[in-house]
Structure formats: structure tokens, C-alpha cells
Enzyme design. Sequence first.
Site, mmCIF file in Angstrom:
data_model
loop_
_atom_site.group_PDB
_atom_site.id
_atom_site.type_symbol
_atom_site.label_atom_id
_atom_site.label_comp_id
_atom_site.label_asym_id
_atom_site.label_seq_id
_atom_site.Cartn_x
_atom_site.Cartn_y
_atom_site.Cartn_z
ATOM 1 N N LYS A 55 -12.646 46.962 55.314
ATOM 2 C CA LYS A 55 -13.458 46.307 56.286
ATOM 3 C C LYS A 55 -13.940 46.958 57.360
ATOM 4 O O LYS A 55 -15.100 46.743 57.869
ATOM 5 C CB LYS A 55 -12.734 45.135 56.550
ATOM 6 C CG LYS A 55 -12.668 43.720 55.512
ATOM 7 C CD LYS A 55 -11.570 42.674 56.019
ATOM 8 C CE LYS A 55 -11.289 41.970 54.573
ATOM 9 N NZ LYS A 55 -10.199 41.072 54.649
ATOM 10 N N GLN A 99 -5.629 38.511 58.958
ATOM 11 C CA GLN A 99 -5.449 39.215 57.579
ATOM 12 C C GLN A 99 -4.137 38.367 57.052
ATOM 13 O O GLN A 99 -3.076 38.550 57.583
ATOM 14 C CB GLN A 99 -5.285 40.868 57.519
ATOM 15 C CG GLN A 99 -5.166 41.170 56.024
ATOM 16 C CD GLN A 99 -6.409 41.157 55.173
ATOM 17 O OE1 GLN A 99 -7.529 41.570 55.830
ATOM 18 N NE2 GLN A 99 -6.290 40.578 54.221
ATOM 19 N N ASP A 122 -14.272 34.572 59.307
ATOM 20 C CA ASP A 122 -14.242 34.282 57.868
ATOM 21 C C ASP A 122 -14.657 32.572 57.638
ATOM 22 O O ASP A 122 -14.253 32.232 56.480
ATOM 23 C CB ASP A 122 -13.238 34.939 56.957
ATOM 24 C CG ASP A 122 -11.861 34.344 57.656
ATOM 25 O OD1 ASP A 122 -11.793 33.571 58.609
ATOM 26 O OD2 ASP A 122 -10.830 35.126 57.270
#
Length: 295
Positions: A55, A99, A122
Site C-alpha cells: 500500500k 490493518q 476503506d
Amino acid sequence: MTMTAQIIDGKKIAAETRAAIKTDVETLKKKGVQPGLATLLVGEDPASKIYVASKHKACQEAGMNSFNHTLPKDASTETVLAKVRELNADPKVHGMLIQLPLPPQVDSERVLEAVTPAKDADGFHPTNLGRLISAKDMAEIYARNIPIPCTPLGCLLLVESTGLRLAGKNAVVVGRSLIVGKPAAALLLASHCTVTIAHSRTQNLDAVCREADILVAAVGKAKMIEGSWIKEGAVVIDVGINRSPEGKIFGDVDFDAASARAGWITPVPGGVGPMTIAMLLKNTVALARKHARPV
Ligand code: NDP
């Protein structure tokens, strides 16, 4: 078996999307904003470290800022929450990603809900999921700048890449996870498809799939969707990533058999996978855009 389906090249479409994002980033920099993504990793899980590194690499390639924060694997919920609050307040951070999975002693729900919805890169914050469901169509989702879960958004863009008119089509999503199935169904509904969500309790799954003009498979079982379940000419989006004991990767769809009936199909690998990170960048840039000064 003769192959008829056109391949939806996720790698190529993701590369094009990332090139467009790079241009957007350059424009935003001229308006005084360098989009920035912060990642928060708790612990040393090797797979998570690889995901986080990829990422950051993608951010750098797009000209974005990226900030990597790591906490020890025994960090308490309070410690993680304090870091989230710090990132919420940091003006250089426009998007934040926790994460997952977090270690067992950390209350994941509290942590995810502590991320300000304005920086939810996200799109998993309950407020943003609620906004996604509330919006009447994709135009409203984009206009309200709602961050969209990355893998489902990637799936939608791959469907759209076929040029097919989505309104009124039968879409079947196999799988109802919060990460893929449910938001994918919400996006197809917002695109005016008639949507069926199938799952492990669905009866006659083969017959349900045969009705699908658009089939999204997000199950996690190699080649579970058989070729004979595919409607002639359908768009088949295979989200599954299943590793064989030899290390080979298979999707949820029996690709060779399905290709003989589908109109379009994504390969695995090289379909949905490459889109996910591109969508993370896209969300972050969209979140940064509202901080840009007019020129
Ligand atoms: P989950 O395990 O969270 O969900 C799987 C879903 O499939 C569940 O809703 C389950 O139903 C359903 N299911 C299981 N067995 C059957 C069956 N026999 N018939 C019908 N439905 C069934 O998985 P995810 O959604 O997180 O991921 C799905 C796949 O996508 C995995 O292979 C994963 O690796 C991959 N993936 C790929 C990504 C990418 O970037 N390409 C990103 C995220 C995931 P029920 O709810 O009833 O249990």
C-alpha cells in the site's frame, strides 16, 4: 472447450486507474494538498506487513504521502485508540487504514469506530456503510464523497469496464461478508441492478447463478462455481483467492468451463486483486479533495 468470454484485464484497468489518480494528485498538490494515507499495523504478522508495504509503495508511485505506524503486538486497546486519535487530528493524513486482523486483546470494533468517518479510507466505518446504503444511486454516493469499500468498488469498475448497461440487469453476489459480498450488493443495487445475495444457506445455488447477468463470486472455495451455472453472455467477477497445496492460486469460479459460456470474465490472479489497492488510493484522494483550496 472453445473459449468465448472476453477477459476483463484487472491489471490493466488498475494501472490505468492508478495513472489517473497520479494526475489527480498532481492537480491537488497545485491546490495546496498532498493526499496522505496512514496505515496502522499492530504486531508483526508477516502477511499484514507485506500488504501494508504494498500500500505504501502504491502511494509513493502515485505521488501521495504515506505514513506507516506500527505498534507492538501486546499494545492495549487504549494505546491503539490513542494512536487513532492522533491520526484523526493530523492534517497531513486524509485517509487512515487499520490493518486487520488486530491482536485478540484489542477491541477491533472500538478501534474501527474511533476512526473519524472523514478519514475512513476503506469505507468500513458504520457511519459510511450507513451512508452507502442510504444513497439512492451511485451518482449520490460519488456526490456525497462517501468512501466505498475497496474490493467491491473494484468489482463494480470491472463490471462497468465491459460497457454493459447495468440498470435492470439481474446481479447475483455469492457471499455476504462485510468486506466483499454485502457492499458489492449495495453498489450493484445503487447501479439499479436487481440484486440477489446468495450464501451458504442458499438453496439451489446453481439455479440462482443461472439467472445472473452479472455474477460476483466471493466465497473462498476454489472452482466452486461450475461452468454450467453461468448464464450465456454473463459478466463474471471472481473475487476468490484460493491457494492450492502447491501454491497455485485459483478463483471461486471454474475459469475454463465458465469462459465457454460467459461474455466477460475476470482471471485469477490478475482480475479483482490488482483493483483493491487502486481503490484505496482513489478513496484517499477523494477524502483529500475537500481540503483543496480553490485556484
Ligand atoms: P468470508 O469467508 O468472510 O465470506 C465467505 C462467504 O461465502 C460467506 O458469506 C459464506 O456464507 C459464503 N459461502 C461459504 N460457503 C458457501 C457455499 N458453499 N455456497 C454459497 N456461499 C457460501 O470471505 P470474504 O468475503 O472475506 O472473501 C471471499 C473470497 O474473496 C476469499 O477467497 C478471499 O480471499 C477473497 N478476497 C479477495 C480480495 C481481493 O482483493 N481480490 C479481497 C477480499 C477477499 P455464510 O455467510 O452463510 O457463512
